[in-house]
Write a protein that holds these residues in place. Structure first.
Motif, PDB file in Angstrom:
ATOM      1  N   LYS A 161       0.821  -1.210   0.000  1.00 15.09           N
ATOM      2  CA  LYS A 161       0.000   0.000   0.000  1.00 15.09           C
ATOM      3  C   LYS A 161       0.852   1.256   0.000  1.00 15.09           C
ATOM      4  O   LYS A 161       1.921   1.282   0.611  1.00 15.09           O
ATOM      5  CB  LYS A 161      -0.925   0.018   1.215  1.00 15.09           C
ATOM      6  CG  LYS A 161      -2.180  -0.823   1.015  1.00 15.09           C
ATOM      7  CD  LYS A 161      -3.050  -0.763   2.251  1.00 15.09           C
ATOM      8  CE  LYS A 161      -4.351  -1.520   2.032  1.00 15.09           C
ATOM      9  NZ  LYS A 161      -5.107  -1.619   3.302  1.00 15.09           N
ATOM     10  N   PHE A 189       0.582   5.451   0.823  1.00 21.01           N
ATOM     11  CA  PHE A 189      -0.223   6.401   1.596  1.00 21.01           C
ATOM     12  C   PHE A 189       0.189   7.832   1.271  1.00 21.01           C
ATOM     13  O   PHE A 189       1.272   8.074   0.744  1.00 21.01           O
ATOM     14  CB  PHE A 189      -0.014   6.167   3.095  1.00 21.01           C
ATOM     15  CG  PHE A 189      -0.411   4.788   3.526  1.00 21.01           C
ATOM     16  CD1 PHE A 189      -1.657   4.559   4.080  1.00 21.01           C
ATOM     17  CD2 PHE A 189       0.460   3.711   3.352  1.00 21.01           C
ATOM     18  CE1 PHE A 189      -2.029   3.282   4.465  1.00 21.01           C
ATOM     19  CE2 PHE A 189       0.085   2.433   3.742  1.00 21.01           C
ATOM     20  CZ  PHE A 189      -1.157   2.223   4.299  1.00 21.01           C
ATOM     21  N   ASP A 207      -8.683   8.541   6.404  1.00 17.96           N
ATOM     22  CA  ASP A 207      -8.140   7.555   7.351  1.00 17.96           C
ATOM     23  C   ASP A 207      -8.476   6.131   6.920  1.00 17.96           C
ATOM     24  O   ASP A 207      -9.604   5.838   6.548  1.00 17.96           O
ATOM     25  CB  ASP A 207      -8.757   7.789   8.744  1.00 17.96           C
ATOM     26  CG  ASP A 207      -7.779   8.517   9.634  1.00 17.96           C
ATOM     27  OD1 ASP A 207      -6.677   8.850   9.151  1.00 17.96           O
ATOM     28  OD2 ASP A 207      -8.120   8.755  10.805  1.00 17.96           O
ATOM     29  N   GLY A 208      -7.487   5.281   6.985  1.00 17.49           N
ATOM     30  CA  GLY A 208      -7.721   3.861   6.697  1.00 17.49           C
ATOM     31  C   GLY A 208      -7.720   3.520   5.218  1.00 17.49           C
ATOM     32  O   GLY A 208      -7.819   2.362   4.838  1.00 17.49           O
ATOM     33  N   THR A 220       3.092  -7.484   7.397  1.00 16.48           N
ATOM     34  CA  THR A 220       2.259  -6.958   8.478  1.00 16.48           C
ATOM     35  C   THR A 220       2.520  -7.767   9.754  1.00 16.48           C
ATOM     36  O   THR A 220       2.686  -7.201  10.840  1.00 16.48           O
ATOM     37  CB  THR A 220       0.766  -7.055   8.103  1.00 16.48           C
ATOM     38  OG1 THR A 220       0.602  -6.605   6.768  1.00 16.48           O
ATOM     39  CG2 THR A 220      -0.096  -6.235   9.037  1.00 16.48           C
ATOM     40  N   ASN A 243      -5.086  -4.968   6.994  1.00 13.40           N
ATOM     41  CA  ASN A 243      -4.387  -4.415   8.155  1.00 13.40           C
ATOM     42  C   ASN A 243      -4.613  -5.355   9.341  1.00 13.40           C
ATOM     43  O   ASN A 243      -4.082  -6.461   9.325  1.00 13.40           O
ATOM     44  CB  ASN A 243      -4.826  -2.973   8.446  1.00 13.40           C
ATOM     45  CG  ASN A 243      -3.800  -2.247   9.309  1.00 13.40           C
ATOM     46  OD1 ASN A 243      -2.597  -2.422   9.133  1.00 13.40           O
ATOM     47  ND2 ASN A 243      -4.268  -1.432  10.243  1.00 13.40           N
ATOM     48  N   GLY A 260      -2.800  -2.125  15.925  1.00 14.68           N
ATOM     49  CA  GLY A 260      -3.358  -1.775  14.606  1.00 14.68           C
ATOM     50  C   GLY A 260      -3.322  -0.267  14.386  1.00 14.68           C
ATOM     51  O   GLY A 260      -2.944   0.216  13.319  1.00 14.68           O
ATOM     52  N   LYS A 261      -3.681   0.471  15.433  1.00  8.57           N
ATOM     53  CA  LYS A 261      -3.699   1.929  15.346  1.00  8.57           C
ATOM     54  C   LYS A 261      -2.266   2.466  15.187  1.00  8.57           C
ATOM     55  O   LYS A 261      -2.005   3.334  14.350  1.00  8.57           O
ATOM     56  CB  LYS A 261      -4.354   2.494  16.610  1.00  8.57           C
ATOM     57  CG  LYS A 261      -4.546   3.990  16.619  1.00  8.57           C
ATOM     58  CD  LYS A 261      -5.585   4.379  17.678  1.00  8.57           C
ATOM     59  CE  LYS A 261      -5.675   5.880  17.835  1.00  8.57           C
ATOM     60  NZ  LYS A 261      -4.743   6.408  18.852  1.00  8.57           N
ATOM     61  N   THR A 276      -1.037   1.833  11.638  1.00  5.59           N
ATOM     62  CA  THR A 276      -1.661   2.742  10.673  1.00  5.59           C
ATOM     63  C   THR A 276      -1.059   4.139  10.790  1.00  5.59           C
ATOM     64  O   THR A 276      -0.795   4.798   9.766  1.00  5.59           O
ATOM     65  CB  THR A 276      -3.191   2.799  10.898  1.00  5.59           C
ATOM     66  OG1 THR A 276      -3.693   1.471  10.778  1.00  5.59           O
ATOM     67  CG2 THR A 276      -3.878   3.688   9.880  1.00  5.59           C
ATOM     68  N   GLU A 277      -0.817   4.567  12.014  1.00  7.37           N
ATOM     69  CA  GLU A 277      -0.263   5.921  12.196  1.00  7.37           C
ATOM     70  C   GLU A 277       1.151   6.039  11.636  1.00  7.37           C
ATOM     71  O   GLU A 277       1.515   7.071  11.077  1.00  7.37           O
ATOM     72  CB  GLU A 277      -0.320   6.312  13.677  1.00  7.37           C
ATOM     73  CG  GLU A 277      -1.753   6.639  14.083  1.00  7.37           C
ATOM     74  CD  GLU A 277      -1.911   7.084  15.515  1.00  7.37           C
ATOM     75  OE1 GLU A 277      -0.950   6.946  16.304  1.00  7.37           O
ATOM     76  OE2 GLU A 277      -3.011   7.565  15.845  1.00  7.37           O
ATOM     77  N   LYS A 299       2.289   4.212   9.088  1.00  7.62           N
ATOM     78  CA  LYS A 299       2.136   4.159   7.630  1.00  7.62           C
ATOM     79  C   LYS A 299       1.677   5.493   7.053  1.00  7.62           C
ATOM     80  O   LYS A 299       2.054   5.870   5.950  1.00  7.62           O
ATOM     81  CB  LYS A 299       1.104   3.087   7.250  1.00  7.62           C
ATOM     82  CG  LYS A 299       1.577   1.665   7.466  1.00  7.62           C
ATOM     83  CD  LYS A 299       0.476   0.698   7.030  1.00  7.62           C
ATOM     84  CE  LYS A 299       0.932  -0.736   7.207  1.00  7.62           C
ATOM     85  NZ  LYS A 299      -0.126  -1.693   6.822  1.00  7.62           N
ATOM     86  N   MET A 300       0.816   6.188   7.827  1.00  8.22           N
ATOM     87  CA  MET A 300       0.263   7.439   7.322  1.00  8.22           C
ATOM     88  C   MET A 300       1.099   8.653   7.708  1.00  8.22           C
ATOM     89  O   MET A 300       0.718   9.791   7.449  1.00  8.22           O
ATOM     90  CB  MET A 300      -1.176   7.616   7.803  1.00  8.22           C
ATOM     91  CG  MET A 300      -2.038   6.445   7.363  1.00  8.22           C
ATOM     92  SD  MET A 300      -3.795   6.797   7.272  1.00  8.22           S
ATOM     93  CE  MET A 300      -3.876   8.090   6.053  1.00  8.22           C
TER      94      MET A 300
END
Ligand SMILES: *Cc1c(COP(=O)(O)O)cnc(C)c1O
Length: 350
Positions: free
Chosen positions: A72, A74, A129-130, A255, A300, A329-330, A333-334, A336-337
């Motif tokens: 992915k 971002f 988001d996401g 992951t 994810n 998970g959060k 994601t943070e 990655k973003m």
């Protein structure tokens, strides 16, 4: 590296409703193509996403010398384009290629082509988001010969598709003890096309019974948990994050690796080892199975609400309260973003 570029006259991006994305259905304006012919990598090209001419004798269709990757891309608040662990995907693609007897892809052919493609189609990267732009490299034999032998000629194509959540709700999974997706000595560790075709029938049978996905077990005793659909699987038992150790029958998820590293960093106890179906059920019966979840690029962290095994359904605690899965998970994601510090050096900006 010189890439021949032929851009679309008019982008299709405004025709896509980014609030209603369906996984893998809308493809961005361009694709990257490069062929390997007579031992030589040919002119890399970026061209409008569209048809490819093939003959019925195309070897990949007959004997599945075909592999893929999934990653992915971002965009952060500042509009920077960010890849996550890009070289891990590249290296895994070449491990799959080796297993399928395909020539390795040179780094510049893969990385530079991909970067250029993303730069050209960066307006396709969702910012909500996401959501992300899913990148799908696919590499396959293109000989027009139906003999069962490694092909001489190959094609690498990279396409991209904007994507949101893979699974809209917590999963119901069924432990599969009749069919196998792979075995020791097989191709399970490769993202080889045939692995996925072979998994569809048993998955369909499970879906007819109301489950979303399977949890595969080992092919010999059907006793040890392997992984799930296109995700690795993790459990929290008595506060310990437990996941099956890697083997050549399982896909080594990026992951999975990221989550294990984050867990250790957060002070969560981690065990990579053989995990039996029986111990998971026993933990559930003793009230010690606190969480179960799948982990993979597309989904994810996908919480599991129910596990079917041995003819019974075991309901997990409410996934909304999965402390470990939700926290890691959060955090993932943070990173990655670009919202949290990337102390492992996983993010590469374009
Ligand atoms: C791709 C895949 C995964 C997850 O790998 P990631 O690198 O985390 O996306 C797990 N299992 C299978 C079978 C897969 O194909």
């Amino acid at each position: 590296m010189n890439i021949q570029i032929n851009k679309v006259a008019q982008s299709r991006v405004s025709q896509v409703d980014f609030d209603k994305l369906v996984f893998g259905k809308y493809f961005s304006d361009h694709m990257y193509i490069v062929d390997f012919v007579d031992g030589v990598w040919q002119q890399p090209q970026i061209m409008p996403y569209g048809d490819m001419l093939i003959k019925p004798s195309l070897s990949a269709l007959h004997h599945a010398q075909s592999i893929f990757e999934g990653m992915k891309v971002f965009k952060n608040k500042e509009g920077d384009v960010m890849f996550f662990r890009l070289y891990d995907n590249f290296n895994r693609m070449n491990r799959s290629a080796e297993r399928m007897c395909m020539p390795p892809i040179p780094e510049n052919i893969f990385i530079e082509g991909l970067k250029k493609l993303i730069e050209i189609d960066k307006d396709w990267i969702p910012t909500q988001d996401g959501k992300a732009l899913y990148v799908r490299p696919v590499y396959f034999s293109i000989d027009e010969v139906i003999g069962v032998k490694p092909a001489e000629n190959y094609r690498l194509v990279i396409i991209t598709t904007p994507t949101g959540a893979y699974y809209p709700e917590p999963l119901k999974v069924l432990v599969e003890k009749t069919y196998s997706r792979s075995s020791e000595g097989g191709t399970g560790y490769a993202k080889a096309a045939g692995n996925y075709g072979g998994a569809m029938y048993p998955t369909k049978l499970a879906m007819e019974k109301g489950y979303h996905q399977l949890i595969w077990t080992d092919a010999i005793e059907n006793k040890y948990i392997e992984e799930s659909g296109s995700m690795n699987v993790m459990f929290v038992i008595n506060g310990v994050l437990v996941t099956p150790s890697l083997s050549n029958s399982k896909l080594a998820g990026i992951t999975r690796d990221s989550i294990l590293k984050l867990a250790i960093d957060m002070g969560i106890k981690v065990e990579e080892r053989n995990v039996t179906v029986d111990e998971v059920i026993e933990a559930h019966e003793k009230g010690q199975l606190q969480e179960a979840f799948g982990v993979g690029t597309a989904a994810n962290v996908a919480p599991i609400a129910l596990i079917g095994a041995n003819g019974k359904d075991y309901v997990l605690p409410n996934p909304a309260n999965f402390a470990v899965a939700n926290k890691i998970g959060k955090a993932l994601t943070e990173i990655k973003m670009g919202k949290a510090e990337d102390k492992f050096g996983w993010v590469i900006k374009l």
